[in-house]
Design a protein around this motif. Structure first.
Motif: not given
Length: 454
Positions: A297-298, A304-306, A310-311, A349-351
């Motif tokens: 899932f991650a 989506e934003r490789p 997403h921040g 996912v974050d950065l």
């Protein structure tokens, strides 16, 4: 002129511009040895900051506020010195700075900004603490803190044994107790084998070590059990290795690195073995975490934003449909406290890829610098930090705790990097300041000053 050959002591007037025996400028040595109220206050603030981080998981907000105040005052006491230290070890703070920058593209800018500020403060404070406290003092202070925390579990031991359930008090999680017990064990080992620690403190570890192992066993935390095993596998051989000559230390270290590389190639088998232990021995249902599904899932979310993600800390928030779905799938009624159970997956996912590459690079820099430091200047504290890094890196494949605001793991990781990256001149200066009066800093000065005041 013989009267100029004096020892390190309170009166340095006879040493001229250069202190005999150390080669350090007299002004620098006077600054370190002489009374300095700001420096003393900074040292106590560093102690408060360390203990506050240790108690954050137990006390929560109050400990976090104590840490924030101590960290900010630590910067305010000597701002110029703090600025130099932060600039010097700026590469260790790049992850926190990237987290701050991610506010500009975050799915939740306010949440990202708050978490990034907390992370930056945690990492910056770790740098300043490692500059204020030498590694032996830090180990002793943390040992006292985690011993106090683990002693709070004593009243709950009989009930846990009688009911046949994992011990988790005084925390709300058995994994937190297991983590605290493992740190108490690792810190106790470092003190026990370090002859430069106080004799009374070393004597306490004789009782503390079996007690910490008892807590690890009663907690039934697979992560804690694996951490204890890794600590013994890394730390004890390093103690023996430091007695060898440099060329032998290098040779054996290369062999250990090769074995570690082999171990990484069979990571899936190791994970499968741990899962088996968790299920068959510890009676823990692996589907509670569902790591494989979480990672898949991650991966979709990260795609989506490789590049930039997403921040920082923007995914696991109430109102995010994807997070809400995973909380419902995992049965997390509180809708808090969940993660992807992999630090590198979490970072993607974050950065994004930038954050993941930066995390890997920072891990390599701290790890390799620690190895080089051990090869050149082997000691019990650096062996302790190498064992701790091995634990942190191994657990990063199954947990997301290496990068965390107000996290003691994050602080110890950065502190290990500071101790490893200190220049040779700084190491000599620290040794000169910490050496007991009446002893030579360098062996070749013994002939110049045979009579030294005690």
């Amino acid at each position: 002129m013989s009267y100029r050959r004096v020892t390190v002591g309170p009166d340095l007037r006879g040493q001229g511009r250069i202190g005999r025996g150390t080669g350090l400028p007299q002004r620098s040595r006077l600054r370190n040895i002489g009374p300095n109220s700001a420096s003393s206050a900074g040292t106590w603030l560093a102690v408060v900051a360390v203990l506050a981080l240790a108690f954050t998981a137990l006390i929560g907000t109050f400990a976090a506020l104590a840490f924030i105040v101590a960290a900010l005052l630590l910067i305010a006491v000597e701002p110029a010195q703090a600025s130099r230290a932060l600039l010097r070890f700026l590469p260790l703070l790049l992850i926190a700075l990237l987290a701050m920058a991610s506010t500009m593209w975050s799915d939740s800018p306010p949440r990202t900004l708050r978490a990034a500020i907390q992370l930056l403060l945690t990492m910056a404070a770790a740098v300043l603490v490692a500059q204020r406290l030498d590694d032996k003092k830090l180990i002793a202070i943390l040992f006292a803190g985690f011993t106090a925390i683990c002693l709070l579990a004593v009243p709950y031991i009989p009930s846990a044994i009688a009911r046949g359930i994992p011990l988790f008090e005084p925390f709300s999680s058995k994994n937190m107790l297991g983590f605290a017990a493992h740190l108490m064990f690792a810190l106790g080992l470092a003190i026990l084998f370090d002859r430069q620690q106080f004799g009374l403190v070393r004597a306490v570890t004789i009782l503390a070590l079996p007690f910490s192992l008892l807590l690890v066993f009663l907690s039934r935390s697979a992560g804690a059990l694996v951490s204890v095993a890794i600590t013994l596998i890394i730390f004890l051989p390093l103690l023996a290795l430091q007695r060898l000559q440099l060329r032998w230390r290098i040779g054996v270290t290369m062999l250990l690195v090769a074995l570690l590389g082999v171990a990484l190639t069979v990571q899936p088998q190791i994970e499968a073995f741990i899962t088996t232990i968790r299920g068959d021995v510890l009676n823990k249902d692996a589907t509670l975490t569902g790591r494989t599904y979480l990672w898949e899932f991650a991966g979709r979310v990260a795609d989506e934003r490789p590049l930039l993600g997403h921040g920082y800390s923007a995914f696991w928030r109430q109102g995010n449909i994807d997070a809400e779905g995973l909380w419902r799938w995992g049965g997390i009624a509180s809708r808090t406290g969940f993660n992807f159970h992999n630090m590198f997956v979490e970072m993607r996912v974050d950065l994004g890829l930038v954050g993941a590459v930066l995390l890997i690079a920072t891990c390599l820099v701290i790890g390799l610098a620690s190895v080089v430091k051990f090869l050149r200047q082997p000691s019990v504290p650096i062996a302790f930090f190498l064992g701790l890094l091995a634990v942190f890196y191994a657990r990063s494949f199954g947990e997301s705790v290496l990068i965390a605001p107000f996290g003691i793991t994050t602080a110890l990781w950065i502190a290990a990097g500071v101790y490893a990256l200190k220049s040779a001149g700084q190491v000599i200066a620290d040794t000169a300041v910490q050496a007991p009066r009446g002893r030579d800093v360098q062996p070749n000065t013994a002939r110049k000053a045979p009579s030294r005041s005690l």
